[in-house]
Write a protein that holds these residues in place. Structure first.
Motif, mmCIF file in Angstrom:
data_model
loop_
_atom_site.group_PDB
_atom_site.id
_atom_site.type_symbol
_atom_site.label_atom_id
_atom_site.label_comp_id
_atom_site.label_asym_id
_atom_site.label_seq_id
_atom_site.Cartn_x
_atom_site.Cartn_y
_atom_site.Cartn_z
ATOM 1 N N ALA A 120 -44.335 -0.989 28.308
ATOM 2 C CA ALA A 120 -43.542 -0.439 29.409
ATOM 3 C C ALA A 120 -42.466 -1.449 29.774
ATOM 4 O O ALA A 120 -42.779 -2.572 30.193
ATOM 5 C CB ALA A 120 -44.421 -0.133 30.611
ATOM 6 N N VAL A 121 -41.204 -1.068 29.620
ATOM 7 C CA VAL A 121 -40.077 -1.929 29.967
ATOM 8 C C VAL A 121 -39.654 -1.588 31.389
ATOM 9 O O VAL A 121 -39.247 -0.454 31.666
ATOM 10 C CB VAL A 121 -38.895 -1.737 28.996
ATOM 11 N N LEU A 122 -39.781 -2.558 32.295
ATOM 12 C CA LEU A 122 -39.496 -2.319 33.708
ATOM 13 C C LEU A 122 -38.023 -2.604 33.959
ATOM 14 O O LEU A 122 -37.591 -3.757 33.987
ATOM 15 C CB LEU A 122 -40.390 -3.209 34.579
ATOM 16 N N LEU A 123 -37.249 -1.554 34.140
ATOM 17 C CA LEU A 123 -35.798 -1.663 34.283
ATOM 18 C C LEU A 123 -35.421 -1.929 35.739
ATOM 19 O O LEU A 123 -35.949 -1.291 36.654
ATOM 20 C CB LEU A 123 -35.124 -0.383 33.792
ATOM 21 N N ASN A 124 -34.513 -2.847 35.915
ATOM 22 C CA ASN A 124 -34.024 -3.210 37.247
ATOM 23 C C ASN A 124 -33.154 -2.082 37.789
ATOM 24 O O ASN A 124 -32.177 -1.667 37.150
ATOM 25 C CB ASN A 124 -33.219 -4.511 37.129
ATOM 26 N N THR A 125 -33.486 -1.591 38.977
ATOM 27 C CA THR A 125 -32.741 -0.457 39.539
ATOM 28 C C THR A 125 -31.327 -0.831 39.958
ATOM 29 O O THR A 125 -30.526 0.045 40.276
ATOM 30 C CB THR A 125 -33.483 0.113 40.765
ATOM 31 N N GLY A 126 -31.003 -2.115 39.959
ATOM 32 C CA GLY A 126 -29.664 -2.538 40.333
ATOM 33 C C GLY A 126 -28.721 -2.680 39.157
ATOM 34 O O GLY A 126 -27.553 -3.050 39.335
ATOM 35 N N LEU A 127 -29.209 -2.395 37.939
ATOM 36 C CA LEU A 127 -28.365 -2.547 36.759
ATOM 37 C C LEU A 127 -27.352 -1.411 36.664
ATOM 38 O O LEU A 127 -27.643 -0.272 37.036
ATOM 39 C CB LEU A 127 -29.222 -2.568 35.493
ATOM 40 N N PRO A 128 -26.169 -1.688 36.115
ATOM 41 C CA PRO A 128 -25.194 -0.618 35.874
ATOM 42 C C PRO A 128 -25.600 0.211 34.662
ATOM 43 O O PRO A 128 -26.421 -0.219 33.837
ATOM 44 C CB PRO A 128 -23.893 -1.384 35.616
ATOM 45 N N LEU A 159 -46.467 -5.138 29.417
ATOM 46 C CA LEU A 159 -45.419 -4.936 30.407
ATOM 47 C C LEU A 159 -44.279 -5.897 30.083
ATOM 48 O O LEU A 159 -44.499 -7.098 29.950
ATOM 49 C CB LEU A 159 -45.947 -5.186 31.813
ATOM 50 N N ILE A 160 -43.066 -5.376 29.960
ATOM 51 C CA ILE A 160 -41.901 -6.193 29.647
ATOM 52 C C ILE A 160 -41.017 -6.231 30.881
ATOM 53 O O ILE A 160 -40.514 -5.201 31.348
ATOM 54 C CB ILE A 160 -41.133 -5.641 28.440
ATOM 55 N N VAL A 161 -40.876 -7.432 31.432
ATOM 56 C CA VAL A 161 -40.096 -7.634 32.647
ATOM 57 C C VAL A 161 -38.761 -8.246 32.266
ATOM 58 O O VAL A 161 -38.690 -9.134 31.409
ATOM 59 C CB VAL A 161 -40.845 -8.561 33.633
ATOM 60 N N LEU A 162 -37.693 -7.790 32.897
ATOM 61 C CA LEU A 162 -36.378 -8.354 32.632
ATOM 62 C C LEU A 162 -36.153 -9.582 33.502
ATOM 63 O O LEU A 162 -36.542 -9.607 34.673
ATOM 64 C CB LEU A 162 -35.280 -7.317 32.918
ATOM 65 N N THR A 163 -35.548 -10.614 32.931
ATOM 66 C CA THR A 163 -35.160 -11.758 33.738
ATOM 67 C C THR A 163 -34.108 -11.305 34.737
ATOM 68 O O THR A 163 -33.495 -10.242 34.589
ATOM 69 C CB THR A 163 -34.606 -12.889 32.859
#
Length: 684
Positions: free
Chosen positions: A268-276, A346-350
């Motif tokens: 599961a790649v957790l995408l940052n909701t603030g990304l464009p 779980l894959i978290v973005l820096t």
């Protein structure tokens, strides 16, 4: 009891000049002498600088001593005067062959602190000699700047973990039938998020697990729903070897999707909701995502992705007729296929504050050690009511969620953070633990006193902050306002938590990052990866069993001595507390001097006119680089650029005075509240 005059004498095989340079530097004292928590230098431009030292700690009343540093004959003598008590210390240096003899004489030491008055002369002498020895070790380069919480022996560490689990109540020594159910769930799903919820369901099926803005689920219901969702995901082909993306705010649907993906074996790649939208498109391609689970409000960010990429709505408002929701998938009630070979990761973005976010594979907890580590520094108890406004796609929010399953905590989630609403929910639900990022601490403190007074917050025992530094002024204001319930966690996506400052640490040293939790090792290393002395500034390395499994799309950080480079610069003090000066790439060289922006930020945070501040380095034709300050003023405050520069000029080194001071309405931040300094650097 100490006498009016005390002498401490030592000899070291070092030059007099090198020892002198250490002893005339005010910041050496809190680094090298135990019981001094911080040193604020005032009127640095004056002939005799004034130092405010925080002394006490370890159960001893903390007091602020105002001292004046008076230089006598250079390289030979200096004095520290406390005008309030009439006490002072004289330090004399003398060369004897290839050695330096240092003699420290105290006058009226008993007046400095009530505890000192009760000590024998030998204790004062031993304290002095220990600090001087550390000063000599700093000069000679002794490899002392490492600290480990626990034992190097795996067997002894396991015993410490077991004791922590029993003491905290996570593991019971009775009810073997319940224990067997828990162990059976962990055996099936492992120490993953899926395993945690399954074990909690076996132990306390009827206890509330997640409460969000729309619904509430017990542990049994969440386990059952996530199992049904996993069955549907498996039937659609999402399993081991695949990856799905989650673009969600904090709510039960996101938790269920994470748990279900783990049960199928999908990452599961957790995408940052603030990304464009453009960066989301890049991440979809980079991670070869086979499906997206998306909140309806973020549909515009994925609208132009390939039409054949399956999308599922995670809330009850599908953006178009016929769009499948999580509820639709759960309602299919597809039996789960055979157990996955391994739980999905779980894959978290820096954070991406200094560039494009990187995907970091978070490891599953290895046994109870992860839980024990956090509980060794933050006293979470079983059956907490824990509120997590920190984003779940952020390492800290996710870590809190993972820990919550072990202590069977009821989790409160909400789509958006509002400071007053946060206090309302704490009072309404009798929240005992609050998981936040620093900007949330600031927003709560920004509420008018009469607003905060409306809510009964007496249930709140823990406020744990992570994700960015807390200013020292903010720390003390929070402790004075809400009591000793603040915990400051330092860590990163790559190393998980590295150190934790508890309220006692923060009272003593408001800017500290704290001490390592159980099973964690911290080292401060030089450019050659050699361990530095206590008090010396260098690169912070961390070792524990929760180091990440590498980036999905980048070269991992350096390793040395079994530890991983955090990318931060800092030091360990004499009592084993870690201090972070800033990011390695934030340090600038101005006129040949190394300058860290954080020291300027800390100084400005004490100005009552300043609401928020960020300092960055910008190019300079004359000095190579210079500092630029970006300040958010409090409403109605009178503050101009020259006032800011003068304030810094008298409290920090002249190289730290920001030539550029820009006033903003707000600082640019990402979705987790981190300041986007690269944006400010471009503006500067």
């Amino acid at each position: 009891m100490v006498t009016d005059v005390i002498d401490a004498i030592a000899e070291f095989a070092i030059s007099r000049e090198s020892l002198w340079d250490v002893l005339v530097e005010p910041q050496s004292y809190p680094r090298l002498f135990r019981g001094i928590g911080a040193c604020e230098e005032r009127d640095a431009a004056e002939e005799f600088p004034t130092l405010n030292l925080r002394v006490g700690g370890a159960g001893i009343e903390i007091r602020t001593l105002e001292l004046q540093l008076r230089i006598g004959r250079e390289y030979e003598s200096l004095e520290l005067h406390c005008a309030d008590t009439g006490s002072f210390a004289v330090v004399r240096l003398r060369e004897i062959g290839d050695k330096t003899r240092v003699c420290v004489t105290y006058f009226k030491a008993a007046l400095v602190h009530p505890v000192v008055a009760q000590l024998p002369n030998s204790a004062a002498t031993a304290w002095t000699l220990a600090g001087l020895k550390r000063a000599a070790e700093m000069i000679t380069g002794a490899t002392t700047a490492t600290i480990i919480n626990g034992e190097d022996s795996p067997m002894k560490l396991r015993a410490s973990v077991a004791r922590q689990m029993v003491t905290s109540g996570v593991v019971h020594t009775y009810r073997p039938d319940v224990g067997l159910k828990q162990i059976g769930s962990l055996a099936k799903w492992g120490f993953s998020l899926a395993g945690g919820y399954a074990a909690a369901a076996a132990h306390s099926p009827g206890r509330l697990a997640v409460v969000d803005d729309r619904s509430a689920s017990t542990f049994e219901q969440l386990h059952s729903r996530s199992t049904a969702l996993a069955g549907a995901m498996g039937a659609l082909g999402f399993g081991t070897g695949t990856a799905v993306g989650l673009l969600c705010r904090n709510h039960a649907g996101m938790v269920e999707a994470m748990v279900a993906a783990g049960k199928t074996g999908a990452d599961a790649v957790l995408l940052n909701t603030g990304l464009p939208a453009r960066q989301i498109e890049e991440l979809v391609q980079r991670h070869a995502l086979t499906a997206l689970f998306v909140d309806s409000e973020f549909e515009h960010l994925v609208r132009y992705l390939p039409a054949d990429l399956p999308r599922f709505t995670t809330d009850e408002h599908p953006p178009e007729p016929g769009r499948t929701t999580i509820e639709d998938l759960i309602a299919m009630r597809v039996p789960t296929a055979k157990k996955a070979a391994r739980p999905g990761r779980l894959i978290v973005l820096t954070s991406g504050t200094s560039g494009t976010p990187k995907g970091a594979r978070r490891p599953h907890p290895k046994g109870f050690g992860t839980v024990a580590a956090l509980l060794s520094r933050i006293p979470f108890g079983v059956n907490e009511t824990m509120m997590i406004p920190s984003p779940l796609f952020h390492t800290w929010g996710l870590a809190a969620l993972q820990i919550s399953t072990a202590i069977r905590a009821t989790i409160l989630l909400n789509d958006r953070f509002d400071a007053e609403d946060c206090l309302r929910r704490i009072a309404e639900h009798k929240v005992t633990a609050l998981i936040v990022v620093p900007i949330m601490v600031n927003r709560i403190l920004d509420l008018p006193e009469e607003v905060r007074a409306r809510y009964d917050l007496s249930s709140l025992k823990i406020v744990a902050s992570c994700g960015a530094p807390l200013a020292g002024a903010t720390v003390l204001q929070f402790l004075d306002t809400f009591g000793d319930i603040l915990y400051n966690v330092y860590g990163s996506t790559e190393v998980s938590w590295a150190s934790i400052a508890d309220p006692a640490d923060l009272r003593m040293s408001p800017t500290t990052a704290g001490r390592p939790p159980l099973g964690t090792k911290i080292g401060v290393l030089g450019p050659d990866q050699r361990i530095l002395p206590v008090g010396a500034t260098g690169r912070i390395f961390v070792g524990n069993h929760m180091l990440f499994d590498g980036y999905t799309d980048a070269t991992p950080p350096e390793e040395a001595h079994g530890m991983l480079d955090t990318g931060d610069i800092g030091f360990l003090d004499a009592s084993g507390k870690l201090f972070v000066a800033g990011r390695d790439d934030e340090m600038i060289i101005s006129g040949g001097e190394n300058v860290f922006p954080r020291s300027v930020e800390e100084a400005l945070s004490h100005l009552p006119q300043v609401c928020e501040v960020a300092v960055v380095g910008v190019p300079d034709h004359e000095f190579g680089q210079r500092l630029a300050a970006f300040v958010v003023k409090r409403p109605g405050s009178g503050l101009d650029s020259e006032m800011v520069r003068n304030y810094i000029r008298h409290r920090v080194s002249r190289f730290s005075v920001p030539r550029d001071v820009t006033f903003l309405d707000a600082l640019p931040r990402n979705a987790t509240g981190k300041i986007l300094k690269r944006t400010l650097g471009q503006a500067g």
